[in-house]
Design an enzyme around this catalytic site. Structure first.
Site, mmCIF file in Angstrom:
data_model
loop_
_atom_site.group_PDB
_atom_site.id
_atom_site.type_symbol
_atom_site.label_atom_id
_atom_site.label_comp_id
_atom_site.label_asym_id
_atom_site.label_seq_id
_atom_site.Cartn_x
_atom_site.Cartn_y
_atom_site.Cartn_z
ATOM 1 N N ASP A 103 13.280 53.408 66.736
ATOM 2 C CA ASP A 103 14.374 54.170 67.321
ATOM 3 C C ASP A 103 14.491 53.734 68.785
ATOM 4 O O ASP A 103 13.643 54.044 69.612
ATOM 5 C CB ASP A 103 14.067 55.667 67.231
ATOM 6 C CG ASP A 103 15.183 56.537 67.768
ATOM 7 O OD1 ASP A 103 15.049 57.770 67.695
ATOM 8 O OD2 ASP A 103 16.191 55.992 68.266
ATOM 9 N N HIS B 79 16.812 55.747 62.373
ATOM 10 C CA HIS B 79 17.964 56.629 62.147
ATOM 11 C C HIS B 79 19.241 55.835 62.381
ATOM 12 O O HIS B 79 19.308 54.963 63.264
ATOM 13 C CB HIS B 79 17.895 57.894 62.996
ATOM 14 C CG HIS B 79 18.250 57.764 64.440
ATOM 15 N ND1 HIS B 79 19.545 57.815 64.909
ATOM 16 C CD2 HIS B 79 17.456 57.593 65.528
ATOM 17 C CE1 HIS B 79 19.540 57.711 66.227
ATOM 18 N NE2 HIS B 79 18.296 57.560 66.623
ATOM 19 N N GLU C 171 19.634 62.387 62.736
ATOM 20 C CA GLU C 171 18.427 62.457 63.579
ATOM 21 C C GLU C 171 18.767 63.155 64.882
ATOM 22 O O GLU C 171 17.989 63.932 65.418
ATOM 23 C CB GLU C 171 17.911 61.048 63.858
ATOM 24 C CG GLU C 171 16.599 60.997 64.649
ATOM 25 C CD GLU C 171 16.769 60.999 66.155
ATOM 26 O OE1 GLU C 171 17.903 60.830 66.628
ATOM 27 O OE2 GLU C 171 15.763 61.206 66.866
ATOM 28 N N GLU C 172 19.944 62.892 65.392
ATOM 29 C CA GLU C 172 20.340 63.444 66.690
ATOM 30 C C GLU C 172 20.509 64.960 66.652
ATOM 31 O O GLU C 172 20.535 65.615 67.680
ATOM 32 C CB GLU C 172 21.646 62.786 67.171
ATOM 33 C CG GLU C 172 21.570 61.279 67.337
ATOM 34 C CD GLU C 172 20.696 60.839 68.513
ATOM 35 O OE1 GLU C 172 20.073 61.679 69.157
ATOM 36 O OE2 GLU C 172 20.642 59.615 68.781
ATOM 37 N N ASP D 6 14.885 40.857 70.307
ATOM 38 C CA ASP D 6 14.320 39.745 69.532
ATOM 39 C C ASP D 6 12.822 39.965 69.308
ATOM 40 O O ASP D 6 12.316 39.873 68.195
ATOM 41 C CB ASP D 6 14.559 38.428 70.280
ATOM 42 C CG ASP D 6 14.173 37.222 69.435
ATOM 43 O OD1 ASP D 6 13.886 36.168 70.002
ATOM 44 O OD2 ASP D 6 14.150 37.358 68.190
#
Ligand code: DTR
Ligand code: CA
Ligand code: ZN
Ligand code: ZN
Length: 444
Positions: free
Chosen positions: A206, A131, A177-178, A308
């Protein structure tokens, strides 16, 4: 090159059509799939390293966008559309076919961005998503510029490599999405069933750079979970399954329609335990992300090592699943004939006939079930192998009043010969609610 079996369509399509035309659809009957060609698979290509500096440069861009647009990238605010425009420009320049899908929520226009990499088997879509929106209180860098930036950089790596995957690669960035997975729900709701069926797996990212990170892997689908777990074990990094509960991010939109899902997560407001700090480092007794949904969720709120590792894990999954190798199942045998389930009555069955395969069924046989019912707690579901062995998929439960059983189960069927009549057996064991088997499928 793994040859995917032709999807079985003849018998069930005729039955379904008969149902549509109002003629009495014959009782569910065995459906037969054309013999699956002998499948061979190629060794997956090794993924490139995803440069952390590139991912962090994207985070800096998202931070600047928020700073220039009222301090956030939330749904309906200018910072969100600016984030879409930033992504689209980079993906268009890299050779992706991009689509901006509009929707409305809370009176505001929202946007999803979909990017398709030309080529690959259009009937086997490998989908990675994140998102893009933040909450209104801040720039939303860990939540979720990290996921957005990591899949962007993976997509750019696909372009740099001019990758020619066996599967068709699709990337998605979701709006709102929130507000409750609004953008991804809208996308799935507007995706025709035939297009949904082509998605072999959806991978969700996410919050993948939390400052006090954990290494959590979604456990919804064993094949997809295994790809990530094996990557991290190769790094010597222990993982845990993501336990913050289903429905907490956009993968739920895909899982709810029976699509295999997976993903990664580094933690939000929950507190890291002493045992977790022992294996992962960081601070016990402190939240994985103390700036979750706060104004301090900025570019300083990211752990570089976690970002990473997760970025490289995403590339590993895309290359492994997308270019051959251990891919999620691809040979599908299904029956879409409706079968009525009598209220508090005898069990009913729906059959698929598997033929043309060699050896036994897999240890992770995927069983996709779509049962419409008004009180799913009444329903008991079994998979019955050709020799009569029953595998319990779902028990009844007195207090599960929700509708429908739309799930993908995984069964260790390695002791069962693959070929033969497999049955889904369903019984309603309590009165006052009833339903039907809508469809079900075995995916080898
Ligand atoms: N709902 C996400 C954060 C979140 C909370 N639990 C999980 C589990 C898996 C993925 C994400 C999350 C958000 O606030 O965007
Ligand atoms: Ca890297
Ligand atoms: Zn959030
Ligand atoms: Zn999030």
């Amino acid at each position: 090159m793994k040859l995917s079996a032709p999807r079985r369509t003849a018998a069930a399509a005729v039955i379904a059509l008969a149902g549509l035309l109002g003629t009495a659809a014959p009782a569910a009957t065995a459906s037969t799939a054309a013999p699956a060609p002998a499948a061979a698979s190629v060794q997956a290509l090794a993924a490139p390293d995803i440069p952390l500096a590139n991912v962090k440069a994207h985070l800096t861009q998202f931070q600047s966008i928020a700073a220039a647009n009222g301090g956030n990238r939330a749904h309906g605010r200018p910072g969100y559309k600016a984030s879409i425009d930033f992504l689209k420009a980079k993906l268009d320049a890299a050779g992706f076919v991009t689509t901006v899908q509009q929707f409305t929520s809370g009176g505001q226009i929202g946007y999803n961005l979909i990017a398709d990499w030309p080529g690959g088997d259009a009937n086997q879509v490998l989908f990675a998503g994140a998102h893009l929106d933040s909450v209104t209180s801040g720039a939303g860098i860990n939540d979720n510029a990290t996921g957005s930036a990591a899949i962007l950089e993976t997509a750019l790596a696909v372009s740099r490599a001019q990758l020619q995957p066996t599967k068709h690669l699709r990337f998605g960035w979701w709006g709102a999405e929130e507000l409750g997975l609004v953008g991804s729900r809208y996308y799935v709701a507007n995706l025709p069933a035939a297009e949904r069926a082509k998605i072999s797996g959806y991978l969700n990212f996410d919050m993948i750079g939390s400052p006090n990170p954990g290494y959590f892997v979604y456990d919804d689908n064993p094949a997809l979970e295994g790809v990530f777990k094996s990557y991290f074990s190769g790094l010597g990094v222990a993982t845990e399954i993501e336990t913050e509960g289903d429905g907490r991010s956009d993968h739920a939109s895909f899982k709810n329609v029976g699509i295999a899902v997976g993903g990664l997560f580094t933690g939000a407001s929950r507190t890291k335990t002493a045992a977790q700090a022992q294996k992962w480092g960081g601070t016990a007794g402190q939240a994985f992300d103390r700036c979750y949904h706060s104004s301090c969720d900025n570019t300083s709120n990211v752990n570089d090592t976690a970002l990473d590792r997760n970025s490289d894990a995403i590339a590993h999954a895309i290359w492994t699943l997308g270019t051959g190798g251990t891919t999620p199942p691809g040979d599908t045998y299904e029956n879409t004939a409706d079968v009525a389930i009598p209220d508090n009555g005898a069990a009913v069955t729906s059959t698929v006939t598997v033929s043309g395969r060699t050896g036994n069924a897999p240890a992770a046989l995927s069983v996709g079930v779509d049962i419409k019912h008004t009180w799913r707690g009444d329903v008991v579901v079994d998979l019955v192998a050709p020799d009569g062995t029953a595998y319990r998929l779902k028990n009844s439960s007195a207090n599960d009043s929700a509708d429908n059983v739309i799930e993908t189960y995984t069964v260790d069927a390695s002791s069962e010969p693959a070929n033969g009549d497999w049955k889904l057996r369903v019984q309603d064991v309590a009165s006052q609610d009833s339903g039907r088997i809508d469809s079900w499928k075995l995916v080898f």
